[in-house]
Design a protein around this motif. Structure first.
Motif, PDB file in Angstrom:
ATOM      1  N   SER A 144      83.859  55.963 -54.221  1.00  0.00           N
ATOM      2  CA  SER A 144      84.879  55.123 -54.693  1.00  0.00           C
ATOM      3  C   SER A 144      86.210  55.607 -54.465  1.00  0.00           C
ATOM      4  N   VAL A 145      86.286  56.590 -53.571  1.00  0.00           N
ATOM      5  CA  VAL A 145      87.719  57.229 -53.104  1.00  0.00           C
ATOM      6  C   VAL A 145      88.281  56.289 -51.862  1.00  0.00           C
ATOM      7  N   VAL A 146      89.241  55.671 -52.042  1.00  0.00           N
ATOM      8  CA  VAL A 146      89.886  55.121 -50.928  1.00  0.00           C
ATOM      9  C   VAL A 146      91.175  55.820 -50.468  1.00  0.00           C
ATOM     10  N   LEU A 147      91.526  55.410 -49.361  1.00  0.00           N
ATOM     11  CA  LEU A 147      93.012  55.894 -48.721  1.00  0.00           C
ATOM     12  C   LEU A 147      93.949  54.976 -49.695  1.00  0.00           C
ATOM     13  N   PRO A 148      94.992  55.923 -50.398  1.00  0.00           N
ATOM     14  CA  PRO A 148      95.880  54.883 -51.157  1.00  0.00           C
ATOM     15  C   PRO A 148      96.998  54.474 -50.424  1.00  0.00           C
ATOM     16  N   GLU A 149      97.151  53.152 -50.494  1.00  0.00           N
ATOM     17  CA  GLU A 149      98.159  52.509 -49.578  1.00  0.00           C
ATOM     18  C   GLU A 149      99.695  53.112 -49.880  1.00  0.00           C
ATOM     19  N   SER A 150      99.788  53.449 -51.204  1.00  0.00           N
ATOM     20  CA  SER A 150     101.256  54.194 -51.426  1.00  0.00           C
ATOM     21  C   SER A 150     101.692  55.448 -50.753  1.00  0.00           C
ATOM     22  N   GLU A 151     100.453  56.097 -50.258  1.00  0.00           N
ATOM     23  CA  GLU A 151     100.753  57.567 -49.819  1.00  0.00           C
ATOM     24  C   GLU A 151     100.703  57.325 -48.056  1.00  0.00           C
ATOM     25  N   LEU A 152     100.278  56.402 -47.743  1.00  0.00           N
ATOM     26  CA  LEU A 152     100.296  56.198 -46.170  1.00  0.00           C
ATOM     27  C   LEU A 152     101.731  55.708 -45.657  1.00  0.00           C
ATOM     28  N   ASN A 153     102.141  56.430 -44.551  1.00  0.00           N
ATOM     29  CA  ASN A 153     103.376  56.335 -43.969  1.00  0.00           C
ATOM     30  C   ASN A 153     103.140  55.838 -42.610  1.00  0.00           C
ATOM     31  N   TRP A 154     103.944  54.473 -42.160  1.00  0.00           N
ATOM     32  CA  TRP A 154     103.406  53.788 -40.939  1.00  0.00           C
ATOM     33  C   TRP A 154     104.674  54.128 -40.068  1.00  0.00           C
ATOM     34  N   ARG A 155     104.562  54.483 -38.680  1.00  0.00           N
ATOM     35  CA  ARG A 155     105.791  54.172 -37.785  1.00  0.00           C
ATOM     36  C   ARG A 155     105.128  53.545 -36.492  1.00  0.00           C
ATOM     37  N   PHE A 156     106.442  52.888 -35.872  1.00  0.00           N
ATOM     38  CA  PHE A 156     105.860  52.020 -34.964  1.00  0.00           C
ATOM     39  C   PHE A 156     106.848  52.490 -33.897  1.00  0.00           C
ATOM     40  N   SER A 157     106.222  52.443 -32.533  1.00  0.00           N
ATOM     41  CA  SER A 157     107.164  52.537 -31.349  1.00  0.00           C
ATOM     42  C   SER A 157     106.168  51.813 -30.217  1.00  0.00           C
ATOM     43  N   ARG A 158     107.102  51.955 -29.204  1.00  0.00           N
ATOM     44  CA  ARG A 158     106.786  51.155 -28.029  1.00  0.00           C
ATOM     45  C   ARG A 158     105.604  51.760 -27.196  1.00  0.00           C
ATOM     46  N   SER A 159     104.401  50.998 -26.928  1.00  0.00           N
ATOM     47  CA  SER A 159     103.249  51.555 -26.442  1.00  0.00           C
ATOM     48  C   SER A 159     103.561  51.477 -24.780  1.00  0.00           C
ATOM     49  N   SER A 160     102.814  52.365 -24.485  1.00  0.00           N
ATOM     50  CA  SER A 160     102.669  52.535 -22.670  1.00  0.00           C
ATOM     51  C   SER A 160     101.576  51.721 -22.221  1.00  0.00           C
ATOM     52  N   GLY A 161     100.766  50.996 -23.075  1.00  0.00           N
ATOM     53  CA  GLY A 161      99.499  50.629 -22.600  1.00  0.00           C
ATOM     54  C   GLY A 161      99.554  49.019 -21.976  1.00  0.00           C
ATOM     55  N   PRO A 162      98.583  48.369 -21.814  1.00  0.00           N
ATOM     56  CA  PRO A 162      98.668  47.140 -21.069  1.00  0.00           C
ATOM     57  C   PRO A 162      99.604  46.148 -21.949  1.00  0.00           C
ATOM     58  N   GLY A 163      99.945  45.120 -21.157  1.00  0.00           N
ATOM     59  CA  GLY A 163     100.650  43.869 -21.887  1.00  0.00           C
ATOM     60  C   GLY A 163     102.020  43.522 -21.207  1.00  0.00           C
ATOM     61  N   GLY A 164     102.162  43.872 -19.747  1.00  0.00           N
ATOM     62  CA  GLY A 164     103.135  43.469 -18.897  1.00  0.00           C
ATOM     63  C   GLY A 164     104.552  43.558 -19.663  1.00  0.00           C
TER      64      GLY A 164
END
Length: 144
Positions: free
Chosen positions: A10-30
């Motif tokens: 019953s243990v889940v990853l708590p959404e309140s403790e997750l920290n998201w960061r976004f940056s530009r990827s070098s993968g496919p996408g043109g």
């Protein structure tokens, strides 16, 4: 995101403790790759979390020590997909799987068992037979 990510039971990853960061990827996408922040970095403060039982937290800190930052934060990056949403899903699933593996109880100790006498005898007989066969090759009988 698609709901809570279960670590185990019953243990889940708590959404309140997750920290998201976004940056530009070098993968496919043109050209899309130059404008969209699709690479995802998910950070989870393992050392400070209260979401895990103390025994699990201890186990995870010990097993993931080489993956943690200096302040006890576990970092997972994902940039396989062109979509930020899919990369978020991938990072969260990977984080949950990593924590599930790190908090798993240790396997039971391996108990040594005696090798049966017959197995040893058969092995020694086979060694003797092979040795005799090889010894027979060097006695100069045959190819004249």
């Amino acid at each position: 995101m698609s709901g809570p990510y279960v670590i185990r039971g019953s243990v889940v990853l708590p959404e309140s403790e997750l920290n998201w960061r976004f940056s530009r990827s070098s993968g496919p996408g043109g050209q899309h790759v130059n404008t969209a922040d699709t690479r995802v970095e998910l950070r989870f403060p393992l050392a400070r979390t209260e979401a895990l039982p103390p025994v699990w937290k201890e186990r995870a800190l010990e097993r993931l020590a080489d993956r943690l930052t200096e302040d006890g934060v576990l970092v997972v990056r994902a940039d396989q997909h062109r979509s930020q949403w899919r990369n978020r899903e991938t990072a969260a699933v990977r984080m949950a799987a990593l924590l599930a593996e790190a908090t798993a109880p240790p396997p039971p100790p391996r108990r040594r068992k005696r090798t049966p006498r017959r197995v040893n005898e058969r092995r020694l007989q086979e060694k003797k037979r092979r040795g005799d066969l090889k010894r027979g090759r060097s006695r100069g009988g045959g190819w004249d």
